[in-house]
Design an enzyme around this catalytic site. Structure first.
Site, PDB file in Angstrom:
ATOM      1  NE  ARG A 172      38.604  38.996  50.444  1.00  0.00           N
ATOM      2  CZ  ARG A 172      38.571  37.664  50.586  1.00  0.00           C
ATOM      3  NH1 ARG A 172      39.327  37.076  51.501  1.00  0.00           N
ATOM      4  NH2 ARG A 172      37.772  36.942  49.847  1.00  0.00           N
ATOM      5  CE  LYS A 184      35.631  36.870  39.262  1.00  0.00           C
ATOM      6  NZ  LYS A 184      35.502  35.965  40.417  1.00  0.00           N
TER       7      LYS A 184
END
Length: 459
Positions: free
Chosen positions: A313, A237
């Site tokens: 996820r 990120k």
């Protein structure tokens, strides 16, 4: 800290809630003082009323003008509570359009402050619980909120996977849960390959925390994303996106708060309640999982990793498959999962996904009734092909960037097979700027909505 109401000892000072004019019960001196002080009844405005000897003998709290629309601010009385002097207070008259329970809950929320690293105090004013409200339930709700906030606010150097396990064990011990933890390479031995792959690069081993309570009745399983810090992995990120990633375990913090509420309010009695938390750190090291890797899940479905920053996820998928093997009546996932949810609905309104129309309506209604709004989004079937990459069964990060929250929910739904009902909450878990009762920092979302809805959903 423990939220509390004032004891009803007869010494509480009177509070007057003002909407469209000063109450008739005020004497002339108090009315003159309020007018001279510039009190207009604005939202959260406070006017202290002096007595003859200079001591405070009461206060006015403004509610703002009635508009016929939902208020722009929730928990207005929390703003006022922060301005009132320490001591017990009692509301003398409730306007017809005011919910005493919400006002009482606002006073409890105002008591919160995160004081782990420096001295911090919440509001010192205490409200006498209004007649007719369930004071014990409101305190249980506030205690759970404070738990969730404290966990989210704690940085990753003090709340990694091991410390999150400690926090879960503390909740379990206080609320009658049994705990089992699968850690490190044992995850591979027990067939949790996705949890292991995501967490293996962290300094602390990844783990699956499994809390269970009750052995009869309908089954509710809560799965909370416990990514204690998310660098994005090898798809790192940028700094602006990484700064808040201590909150990426907000789903875990929320299901722990919800589980505590269910027990404290008695809603967990007569059900089999299970909490699963895959606790990992998505770190960068030589053994980190890579873009392009194809990983096998517990369910047997293969997953192509097209972005290591879509790790939540993955860890949820293995935990969900494990949960679904026992065929629960309800499987619910809570996760700080996608930025797309924030683009769609902003930080205050988390989306949820549920195929059961009646259940979805009940969850939405319970959110409004419990001052915890949520908004239903669709499991949109035409987007299923977006999560099917061709080289593997599933793609963890479809290209194009469209419908990111929906495609993430569709991905998770593939692992809910076996559960009678499934709902997913894509929460933010963070208050970006201070609001009444909600200082900047971690916040609970969706838990009170579920607390209100679940007793009926599990009948």
């Amino acid at each position: 800290m423990t939220p509390e109401f004032a004891p009803d000892a007869g010494s509480a000072l009177p509070l007057w809630l003002v909407r469209d004019g000063l109450p008739d019960q005020l004497g002339e001196a108090a009315r003159n003082w309020a007018n001279a002080s510039g009190f207009k009844g604005g939202s959260g405005q406070v006017c202290l009323l002096p007595g003859k000897n200079g001591a405070i003998e009461g206060a006015l709290i403004g509610l703002g003008k009635a508009s016929g629309r939902p208020p722009r601010e929730r928990f207005v009385l929390a703003k006022a509570a922060a301005l009132l002097p320490e001591g017990p207070w009692r509301v003398m008259r409730w306007p017809e359009d005011v919910d005493p329970a919400e006002c009482a809950f606002a006073f409890l929320l105002a008591q919160y402050a995160f004081g782990r690293y420096r001295k911090a105090d919440g509001a010192k004013a205490r409200l006498v619980a209004p007649d007719g409200v369930d004071a014990a339930r409101l305190i249980a709700m506030a205690e759970a909120e404070f738990l969730t906030r404290d966990l989210i606010n704690t940085p990753a150097n003090d709340l990694g996977p091991a410390a999150l396990e400690v926090a879960a064990r503390d909740v379990a011990q206080r609320n009658g849960f049994a705990v089992d933890v699968i850690e490190g390479d044992a995850l591979l031995d027990r067939n949790f390959p996705l949890i292991h792959a995501v967490g293996r690069a962290g300094d602390q081993p990844p783990r699956l925390i499994d809390m269970t309570r009750g052995d009869t009745g309908p089954t509710l399983t809560l799965v909370g994303k416990g990514v204690c810090f998310d660098t994005g992995g090898l798809d790192i990120k940028p700094p602006a996106s990484m700064g808040l990633m201590k909150k990426d375990m907000g789903g875990a913090a929320t299901v722990l708060g919800l589980a505590q509420m269910l027990v404290a309010t008695g809603a967990a009695d007569g059900m089999r309640l299970r909490v699963l938390i895959p606790a990992v750190e998505n770190a960068i090291a030589g053994n980190a999982f890579r873009p392009g890797d194809i990983l096998k899940s517990r369910k047997g479905l293969s997953v192509e990793v097209n972005n290591t920053d879509a790790e939540g996820r993955l860890v949820l998928a293995d935990a969900m498959a494990y949960a679904a093997e026992r065929k629960p009546d309800w499987l619910i996932t809570m996760a700080t999962l996608t930025g797309a949810a924030r683009v769609a609905l902003g930080p205050d309104l988390p989306p949820f996904y549920c195929d059961d129309e009646d259940a979805a309506a009940a969850i939405h209604a319970a959110g409004m009734a419990n001052w915890d709004p949520v908004w239903r989004m669709p499991f949109w079937e035409p987007y299923e092909e977006m999560i099917e990459p061709g080289i593997a069964d599933l793609d963890n990060a479809p290209s194009g960037g469209m419908a990111g929250s929906i495609t993430a929910a569709l991905f998770l739904r593939r692992f809910s097979e076996g559960a009678a009902h499934y709902a997913h909450f894509d929460i933010y878990g963070w208050q970006p700027k201070p609001a009444p009762g909600c200082p900047k920092g971690g916040v609970q979302q969706g838990a009170r909505a579920l607390l209100g809805a679940l007793p009926d959903l599990l009948k």
